[in-house]
Motif scaffolding. Sequence first.
Motif, PDB file in Angstrom:
ATOM      1  N   ALA A 117     112.308  47.817  61.949  1.00 26.40           N
ATOM      2  CA  ALA A 117     111.261  48.746  62.381  1.00 26.40           C
ATOM      3  C   ALA A 117     110.509  48.264  63.614  1.00 26.40           C
ATOM      4  O   ALA A 117     109.923  49.078  64.330  1.00 26.40           O
ATOM      5  N   THR A 118     110.519  46.959  63.894  1.00 25.74           N
ATOM      6  CA  THR A 118     109.612  46.426  64.918  1.00 25.74           C
ATOM      7  C   THR A 118     110.292  45.727  66.081  1.00 25.74           C
ATOM      8  O   THR A 118     109.616  45.386  67.059  1.00 25.74           O
ATOM      9  N   THR A 119     111.596  45.491  66.028  1.00 32.00           N
ATOM     10  CA  THR A 119     112.251  44.729  67.093  1.00 32.00           C
ATOM     11  C   THR A 119     113.309  45.559  67.801  1.00 32.00           C
ATOM     12  O   THR A 119     113.845  46.518  67.245  1.00 32.00           O
ATOM     13  N   ASN A 120     113.603  45.155  69.034  1.00 29.97           N
ATOM     14  CA  ASN A 120     114.707  45.777  69.778  1.00 29.97           C
ATOM     15  C   ASN A 120     115.725  44.745  70.255  1.00 29.97           C
ATOM     16  O   ASN A 120     116.668  45.085  70.958  1.00 29.97           O
ATOM     17  N   ARG A 121     115.505  43.492  69.893  1.00 29.13           N
ATOM     18  CA  ARG A 121     116.424  42.409  70.211  1.00 29.13           C
ATOM     19  C   ARG A 121     116.433  41.426  69.045  1.00 29.13           C
ATOM     20  O   ARG A 121     115.444  41.313  68.333  1.00 29.13           O
TER      21      ARG A 121
ATOM     22  N   GLY B 171     108.035  44.148  76.981  1.00 26.44           N
ATOM     23  CA  GLY B 171     108.747  45.122  76.167  1.00 26.44           C
ATOM     24  C   GLY B 171     109.814  44.546  75.273  1.00 26.44           C
ATOM     25  O   GLY B 171     110.395  45.277  74.456  1.00 26.44           O
ATOM     26  N   ASP B 172     110.111  43.247  75.412  1.00 24.18           N
ATOM     27  CA  ASP B 172     111.098  42.609  74.541  1.00 24.18           C
ATOM     28  C   ASP B 172     110.436  42.266  73.210  1.00 24.18           C
ATOM     29  O   ASP B 172     109.523  41.441  73.153  1.00 24.18           O
ATOM     30  N   HIS B 173     110.893  42.900  72.151  1.00 24.16           N
ATOM     31  CA  HIS B 173     110.423  42.589  70.805  1.00 24.16           C
ATOM     32  C   HIS B 173     111.590  41.908  70.087  1.00 24.16           C
ATOM     33  O   HIS B 173     112.544  42.568  69.672  1.00 24.16           O
ATOM     34  N   VAL B 174     111.505  40.598  69.980  1.00 20.85           N
ATOM     35  CA  VAL B 174     112.641  39.774  69.556  1.00 20.85           C
ATOM     36  C   VAL B 174     112.481  39.359  68.102  1.00 20.85           C
ATOM     37  O   VAL B 174     111.472  38.753  67.721  1.00 20.85           O
TER      38      VAL B 174
ATOM     39  N   GLY C 289     103.497  48.697  56.404  1.00 24.42           N
ATOM     40  CA  GLY C 289     103.609  49.910  57.202  1.00 24.42           C
ATOM     41  C   GLY C 289     102.541  49.992  58.274  1.00 24.42           C
ATOM     42  O   GLY C 289     102.814  50.386  59.418  1.00 24.42           O
ATOM     43  N   ALA C 290     101.306  49.598  57.918  1.00 25.28           N
ATOM     44  CA  ALA C 290     100.221  49.615  58.908  1.00 25.28           C
ATOM     45  C   ALA C 290     100.497  48.623  60.037  1.00 25.28           C
ATOM     46  O   ALA C 290     100.225  48.912  61.212  1.00 25.28           O
ATOM     47  N   LEU C 291     101.053  47.471  59.696  1.00 21.68           N
ATOM     48  CA  LEU C 291     101.382  46.476  60.719  1.00 21.68           C
ATOM     49  C   LEU C 291     102.486  46.987  61.638  1.00 21.68           C
ATOM     50  O   LEU C 291     102.433  46.789  62.860  1.00 21.68           O
ATOM     51  N   GLU C 292     103.472  47.666  61.066  1.00 23.17           N
ATOM     52  CA  GLU C 292     104.536  48.253  61.891  1.00 23.17           C
ATOM     53  C   GLU C 292     103.961  49.267  62.871  1.00 23.17           C
ATOM     54  O   GLU C 292     104.320  49.266  64.060  1.00 23.17           O
ATOM     55  N   GLN C 293     103.073  50.117  62.392  1.00 22.88           N
ATOM     56  CA  GLN C 293     102.475  51.128  63.273  1.00 22.88           C
ATOM     57  C   GLN C 293     101.596  50.477  64.338  1.00 22.88           C
ATOM     58  O   GLN C 293     101.591  50.900  65.497  1.00 22.88           O
ATOM     59  N   TRP C 294     100.870  49.431  63.960  1.00 22.46           N
ATOM     60  CA  TRP C 294     100.019  48.731  64.923  1.00 22.46           C
ATOM     61  C   TRP C 294     100.858  48.103  66.032  1.00 22.46           C
ATOM     62  O   TRP C 294     100.530  48.225  67.221  1.00 22.46           O
ATOM     63  N   LEU C 295     101.946  47.449  65.668  1.00 22.99           N
ATOM     64  CA  LEU C 295     102.812  46.849  66.681  1.00 22.99           C
ATOM     65  C   LEU C 295     103.397  47.912  67.606  1.00 22.99           C
ATOM     66  O   LEU C 295     103.586  47.666  68.805  1.00 22.99           O
ATOM     67  N   ALA C 296     103.676  49.088  67.064  1.00 19.03           N
ATOM     68  CA  ALA C 296     104.307  50.142  67.860  1.00 19.03           C
ATOM     69  C   ALA C 296     103.390  50.648  68.963  1.00 19.03           C
ATOM     70  O   ALA C 296     103.870  51.043  70.043  1.00 19.03           O
ATOM     71  N   TYR C 297     102.062  50.631  68.722  1.00 18.45           N
ATOM     72  CA  TYR C 297     101.184  51.137  69.792  1.00 18.45           C
ATOM     73  C   TYR C 297     100.455  50.017  70.519  1.00 18.45           C
ATOM     74  O   TYR C 297     100.332  50.033  71.746  1.00 18.45           O
ATOM     75  N   ALA C 298      99.973  49.007  69.806  1.00 17.41           N
ATOM     76  CA  ALA C 298      99.142  47.981  70.444  1.00 17.41           C
ATOM     77  C   ALA C 298      99.969  46.987  71.246  1.00 17.41           C
ATOM     78  O   ALA C 298      99.521  46.490  72.286  1.00 17.41           O
ATOM     79  N   ALA C 299     101.177  46.686  70.775  1.00 16.29           N
ATOM     80  CA  ALA C 299     101.996  45.660  71.436  1.00 16.29           C
ATOM     81  C   ALA C 299     103.274  46.243  72.024  1.00 16.29           C
ATOM     82  O   ALA C 299     104.219  45.503  72.297  1.00 16.29           O
ATOM     83  N   ARG C 300     103.283  47.543  72.256  1.00 22.38           N
ATOM     84  CA  ARG C 300     104.514  48.221  72.661  1.00 22.38           C
ATOM     85  C   ARG C 300     105.118  47.631  73.928  1.00 22.38           C
ATOM     86  O   ARG C 300     106.325  47.433  74.020  1.00 22.38           O
ATOM     87  N   ASN C 301     104.291  47.322  74.921  1.00 14.68           N
ATOM     88  CA  ASN C 301     104.818  46.916  76.234  1.00 14.68           C
ATOM     89  C   ASN C 301     104.742  45.414  76.496  1.00 14.68           C
ATOM     90  O   ASN C 301     105.011  44.982  77.614  1.00 14.68           O
ATOM     91  N   MET C 302     104.383  44.635  75.500  1.00 13.35           N
ATOM     92  CA  MET C 302     104.247  43.200  75.721  1.00 13.35           C
ATOM     93  C   MET C 302     105.393  42.443  75.057  1.00 13.35           C
ATOM     94  O   MET C 302     106.061  42.972  74.169  1.00 13.35           O
TER      95      MET C 302
ATOM     96  N   TRP D 155      94.798  38.101  68.010  1.00 17.02           N
ATOM     97  CA  TRP D 155      94.664  39.275  68.865  1.00 17.02           C
ATOM     98  C   TRP D 155      93.328  39.332  69.600  1.00 17.02           C
ATOM     99  O   TRP D 155      93.198  40.045  70.594  1.00 17.02           O
ATOM    100  N   VAL D 156      92.334  38.565  69.146  1.00 24.45           N
ATOM    101  CA  VAL D 156      90.976  38.743  69.646  1.00 24.45           C
ATOM    102  C   VAL D 156      90.853  38.456  71.141  1.00 24.45           C
ATOM    103  O   VAL D 156      90.031  39.060  71.835  1.00 24.45           O
ATOM    104  N   ALA D 157      91.678  37.551  71.678  1.00 24.98           N
ATOM    105  CA  ALA D 157      91.602  37.207  73.095  1.00 24.98           C
ATOM    106  C   ALA D 157      92.475  38.098  73.964  1.00 24.98           C
ATOM    107  O   ALA D 157      92.631  37.846  75.164  1.00 24.98           O
ATOM    108  N   GLN D 158      93.038  39.167  73.358  1.00 23.06           N
ATOM    109  CA  GLN D 158      93.911  40.092  74.089  1.00 23.06           C
ATOM    110  C   GLN D 158      95.023  39.336  74.817  1.00 23.06           C
ATOM    111  O   GLN D 158      95.099  39.304  76.048  1.00 23.06           O
ATOM    112  N   PRO D 159      95.934  38.738  74.067  1.00 26.00           N
ATOM    113  CA  PRO D 159      96.969  37.892  74.673  1.00 26.00           C
ATOM    114  C   PRO D 159      98.001  38.704  75.445  1.00 26.00           C
ATOM    115  O   PRO D 159      98.119  39.923  75.272  1.00 26.00           O
ATOM    116  N   ASP D 160      98.758  37.985  76.278  1.00 22.62           N
ATOM    117  CA  ASP D 160      99.857  38.600  77.024  1.00 22.62           C
ATOM    118  C   ASP D 160     101.157  38.572  76.242  1.00 22.62           C
ATOM    119  O   ASP D 160     102.055  39.376  76.491  1.00 22.62           O
ATOM    120  N   VAL D 161     101.283  37.610  75.329  1.00 29.08           N
ATOM    121  CA  VAL D 161     102.489  37.432  74.518  1.00 29.08           C
ATOM    122  C   VAL D 161     102.054  37.239  73.070  1.00 29.08           C
ATOM    123  O   VAL D 161     101.055  36.554  72.804  1.00 29.08           O
TER     124      VAL D 161
END
Length: 506
Positions: free
Chosen positions: A187-191, A28-31, A160-173, A138-144
């Motif tokens: 728009a995409t980081t919390n740290r 969940g850390d988006h740095v 904008g599409a990349l921001e939305q993609w990060l918000a749902y696809a990578a939200r918890n990683m 992204w193809v190997a479904q990474p953890d980080v």
Amino acid sequence: MGMISLRNAGHRAGDLLFSNLNLVIAAGDHVGLVAPNGRGKSTLLRAMAGHVELSEGELTRSRGVTIGYVPQDIPADALAQTPAQFIASALDPVLLESESWRVDVVMEEFSIPLDLRERPLRAFSGGWQRMALLARAWVAQPDVLLMDEPTNHLDLGRIGALEQWLAYAARNMPVVIASHDRAFLDATTNRTLFLRPSEQVYLPLPYSAARAELDQIDAAAEAQRDRDLKQAQQLRKQAAKLTNIGINSGSDLLVVKSRQLRDRAEKIEAEVQDVHRDRTGLVRLGNSGAEARVMLAFENVPVTTPDDRLLFSIDKLHVFQGDRIVLLGRNGAGKSQFMRLLTEGLDGLVPAGLRISPQLVPGYLDQSLGWLPLDPSPLDYLLHRFDEGDRRTIALLAGAGFPPDRQSRPIRTLSLGQRARVALLALRLARPNFYLLDEPTNHLDIPGQEQLEADIREQGATTILVTHDRAFLRTIGTRYLLIDGRRLREVDDPEGFIASMTQGAD
């Protein structure tokens, strides 16, 4: 979920890039990784991805963690591959044999068009190459997920599409993003990690809020430094006074006391931290001024493609001295052709319906820097183009962040950020009163963007600007012109257009 831990991490590449980095990046850390050009952002990302070793400290990754890494550019040896080949190269051959469908799925996810999928990557635009890099990561479904300047070459719609993609696809990683795009970081980081040569600053805030907090931290540090140095100076004065009294009176006790005061002063001075300043290697622009009220006047001017297809018309437009005009429009609407028409007009090929003030002195800065020669050194280029003399030119280059050994290297050996500083210095020496800027922030770091913003605003130079950098256009613009329905019309602000692009509205 994966985790990356750094302990006393640092790196030297000749100069010290960063040190004393202690950090844990978890689920969940988006740095947001922020630093001026050449200060180690890409090196740190490559180290996290396992591609290079840091010269100091420890970097550990959770057992079995998989890393998705998005570099700035496609490797030269992969440009002959199709996107499918390039993306598939990220998969283990055994997995690829049984799950080749992953490649098609990820190309759909990143909207790579069918008509591009059989072409070599070298035929792709910079934006589509960026999509291929993202898909491969992204193809190997990474953890980080690690991303180095992911918005380079992207228009507002794709950002904008990349921001939305990060918000749902990578939200918890865990995600680490090195970027100079301030709005994207917000728009995409919390740290935010501000990477510095000595003490690092890591704040649990997106960029803008973190930057405001950092300014307060730096101001407090500067005030404390001033107090410490003042105390050391007072101790030295007391020591000198006691020494004189001790010598005149023959008191060994006063001489010892004087030495103790000097020792305390030296200890304080040794412990004083230099206040960190990112604003190094910057170029200050100016405004040579003009008396004319109207710098440009358009009346019934068509803007066409090179093969004369009409894109839009300018019915009537006056550009007044001091205007800072931002040109808005979707890709293909005609922004680039408008800039071409205006550039050619300023170079003497004036189309019917355009009047240019004879007092106008133009200065250009474009995203490709194609006009900048690559063979001469920065010193030779500036010496031959401008009559500033050896000593002043050397001093100007040094102030722009070029030590003497770099001033004599061919421009082609410089990074794009360094080339942009040479271009800005040439722009300064041209002494324009009118700036024509086409994606000027593409190769500028955040301090460079902020300096350019401040110079244009403070100097009052007339400006026409095309950019996908939302923070930059909001700060610079005083007027906004939108290409809409084959017409150019003025709008009050850019927010409606930005929302339509970044949120996918028509």
